[in-house]
Motif scaffolding. Sequence first.
Motif, mmCIF file in Angstrom:
data_model
loop_
_atom_site.group_PDB
_atom_site.id
_atom_site.type_symbol
_atom_site.label_atom_id
_atom_site.label_comp_id
_atom_site.label_asym_id
_atom_site.label_seq_id
_atom_site.Cartn_x
_atom_site.Cartn_y
_atom_site.Cartn_z
ATOM 1 N N TYR A 116 0.825 -1.204 0.000
ATOM 2 C CA TYR A 116 0.000 0.000 0.000
ATOM 3 C C TYR A 116 0.865 1.263 0.000
ATOM 4 C CZ TYR A 116 -4.411 -2.478 1.014
ATOM 5 O OH TYR A 116 -5.535 -3.263 0.956
ATOM 6 N N ILE A 117 1.927 1.237 0.795
ATOM 7 C CA ILE A 117 2.815 2.404 0.867
ATOM 8 C C ILE A 117 3.476 2.656 -0.485
ATOM 9 C CG2 ILE A 117 4.947 3.317 1.877
ATOM 10 C CD1 ILE A 117 2.506 3.484 3.711
ATOM 11 N N ASP A 118 3.896 1.599 -1.157
ATOM 12 C CA ASP A 118 4.499 1.758 -2.487
ATOM 13 C C ASP A 118 3.515 2.414 -3.456
ATOM 14 O OD1 ASP A 118 6.878 0.633 -1.687
ATOM 15 O OD2 ASP A 118 6.420 -1.373 -2.462
ATOM 16 N N THR A 119 2.253 1.996 -3.388
ATOM 17 C CA THR A 119 1.238 2.594 -4.260
ATOM 18 C C THR A 119 1.039 4.065 -3.921
ATOM 19 O OG1 THR A 119 0.073 0.482 -4.475
ATOM 20 C CG2 THR A 119 -1.179 2.469 -5.016
ATOM 21 N N CYS A 120 1.031 4.380 -2.627
ATOM 22 C CA CYS A 120 0.888 5.778 -2.200
ATOM 23 C C CYS A 120 2.047 6.632 -2.697
ATOM 24 C CB CYS A 120 0.806 5.865 -0.676
ATOM 25 S SG CYS A 120 -0.721 5.213 0.035
ATOM 26 N N VAL A 121 3.252 6.097 -2.630
ATOM 27 C CA VAL A 121 4.428 6.838 -3.097
ATOM 28 C C VAL A 121 4.306 7.121 -4.595
ATOM 29 C CG1 VAL A 121 6.925 6.745 -3.467
ATOM 30 C CG2 VAL A 121 5.965 6.012 -1.283
ATOM 31 N N ASP A 122 3.865 6.122 -5.359
ATOM 32 C CA ASP A 122 3.666 6.326 -6.803
ATOM 33 C C ASP A 122 2.642 7.436 -7.046
ATOM 34 O OD1 ASP A 122 5.446 4.330 -7.443
ATOM 35 O OD2 ASP A 122 3.902 2.812 -7.808
ATOM 36 N N ASP A 123 1.504 7.346 -6.343
ATOM 37 C CA ASP A 123 0.428 8.337 -6.525
ATOM 38 C C ASP A 123 0.893 9.735 -6.130
ATOM 39 O OD1 ASP A 123 -1.217 6.258 -7.292
ATOM 40 O OD2 ASP A 123 -2.286 6.135 -5.380
ATOM 41 N N LEU A 124 1.572 9.818 -4.995
ATOM 42 C CA LEU A 124 1.963 11.127 -4.466
ATOM 43 C C LEU A 124 3.136 11.739 -5.220
ATOM 44 C CD1 LEU A 124 1.372 10.397 -0.688
ATOM 45 C CD2 LEU A 124 0.171 12.104 -2.066
ATOM 46 N N THR A 125 3.950 10.918 -5.859
ATOM 47 C CA THR A 125 4.998 11.471 -6.716
ATOM 48 C C THR A 125 4.358 12.289 -7.831
ATOM 49 O OG1 THR A 125 6.544 9.659 -6.252
ATOM 50 C CG2 THR A 125 6.926 10.925 -8.263
ATOM 51 N N VAL A 126 3.289 11.752 -8.403
ATOM 52 C CA VAL A 126 2.559 12.478 -9.435
ATOM 53 C C VAL A 126 1.947 13.752 -8.866
ATOM 54 C CG1 VAL A 126 0.617 12.395 -11.049
ATOM 55 C CG2 VAL A 126 2.043 10.373 -10.710
ATOM 56 N N MET A 127 1.360 13.667 -7.683
ATOM 57 C CA MET A 127 0.690 14.827 -7.096
ATOM 58 C C MET A 127 1.694 15.880 -6.632
ATOM 59 S SD MET A 127 -2.487 12.995 -5.092
ATOM 60 C CE MET A 127 -3.372 14.550 -4.854
ATOM 61 N N PHE A 128 2.796 15.464 -6.047
ATOM 62 C CA PHE A 128 3.812 16.407 -5.576
ATOM 63 C C PHE A 128 4.499 17.127 -6.734
ATOM 64 C CE2 PHE A 128 4.917 14.101 -1.306
ATOM 65 C CZ PHE A 128 3.670 14.430 -0.818
ATOM 66 N N PHE A 129 4.831 16.356 -7.797
ATOM 67 C CA PHE A 129 5.656 16.905 -8.877
ATOM 68 C C PHE A 129 4.880 17.197 -10.150
ATOM 69 C CE2 PHE A 129 8.653 14.802 -6.076
ATOM 70 C CZ PHE A 129 9.702 15.696 -6.022
ATOM 71 N N GLY A 130 3.573 16.983 -10.151
ATOM 72 C CA GLY A 130 2.767 17.294 -11.317
ATOM 73 C C GLY A 130 3.009 16.315 -12.447
ATOM 74 N N ALA A 131 2.827 16.784 -13.677
ATOM 75 C CA ALA A 131 2.910 15.915 -14.850
ATOM 76 C C ALA A 131 4.272 15.243 -14.961
ATOM 77 C CB ALA A 131 2.623 16.714 -16.119
ATOM 78 N N GLY A 132 5.323 15.890 -14.412
ATOM 79 C CA GLY A 132 6.659 15.307 -14.499
ATOM 80 C C GLY A 132 6.790 13.994 -13.757
ATOM 81 N N GLY A 133 5.878 13.762 -12.789
ATOM 82 C CA GLY A 133 5.940 12.509 -12.049
ATOM 83 C C GLY A 133 5.206 11.365 -12.709
ATOM 84 N N LEU A 134 4.487 11.623 -13.799
ATOM 85 C CA LEU A 134 3.679 10.584 -14.445
ATOM 86 C C LEU A 134 4.532 9.454 -15.007
ATOM 87 C CD1 LEU A 134 1.063 12.755 -16.353
ATOM 88 C CD2 LEU A 134 0.563 11.152 -14.514
ATOM 89 N N ASP A 135 5.740 9.763 -15.405
ATOM 90 C CA ASP A 135 6.584 8.744 -16.036
ATOM 91 C C ASP A 135 7.035 7.681 -15.066
ATOM 92 O OD1 ASP A 135 6.548 9.942 -18.569
ATOM 93 O OD2 ASP A 135 8.062 11.389 -17.950
ATOM 94 N N ASN A 136 6.820 7.900 -13.760
ATOM 95 C CA ASN A 136 7.198 6.877 -12.788
ATOM 96 C C ASN A 136 6.225 5.713 -12.795
ATOM 97 O OD1 ASN A 136 9.509 8.044 -11.437
ATOM 98 N ND2 ASN A 136 8.119 9.591 -10.675
ATOM 99 N N LEU A 137 5.005 5.926 -13.310
ATOM 100 C CA LEU A 137 3.957 4.923 -13.192
ATOM 101 C C LEU A 137 3.967 3.954 -14.371
ATOM 102 C CD1 LEU A 137 1.111 7.216 -11.925
ATOM 103 C CD2 LEU A 137 2.786 5.949 -10.606
#
Length: 227
Positions: A206-227
């Motif tokens: 669950y924490i890993d999923t949260c980190v993925d989601d929040l990377t996108v939210m914290f960094f905006g569109a630039g974080g989308l490539d992590n998913l």
Amino acid sequence: MSKEKIQEKMDVHVAKIAETAISMVTSPAEEMGAKIYEIIKEAIATGVEIGAEAGAEVGAAAAIKAIENEKKKIKKQEQDYRHHNTKLLLRNYRRLNAFYKEAVFNSTNAEEIDESFEQIMKRMGRPKDETVFVESIQKNYITTRTIMTHVDKMLSCYKIMCQQSNKPEDARRWRVLSDLYICGAHISAEQIAQKEHIDRRTVYRYIDTCVDDLTVMFFGAGGLDNL
């Protein structure tokens, strides 16, 4: 010269050029852009040189492929620092939030800066030492305020998203994140697992999923490539 030999020569050449650029992945955007431009110019020059031997079309194709490979490496480095820093922000949320709430605003710890959350994170790069990461944020009140205001806003949005979801697992995932890193006193993963009637591995999934989601939210569109 065979196509394989041409590509091999290009890959080796461009990889050497790119080493400096990859080391600059957390540098300001202007510097990063300038370095990538240099890579492209030198790689094209090499492609032209090879093209004189094996035909311009083959040489140009080798140059383009090599450039794309190096750009992917550089992008991956940038993605890694965002994902890594999201983890650090969550793991140290209680400490940073307490500092922010209790810090006294004065001229010595509040040097004015004109940076966004993402600019601050990029400047900090990917610190190897977690303590250094936290202390770097705490050095300046304005930096701390910029980071924590943004993080709190995104966490509030994420909480609403999870709680209003039609999937019970989403609400549980927020509770796990909150208990482990955000609210009140620290609760261990084992205690959370017992409380939520799940196993310890599911807690960290669950924490890993949260980190993925929040990377996108914290960094905006630039974080989308992590998913």
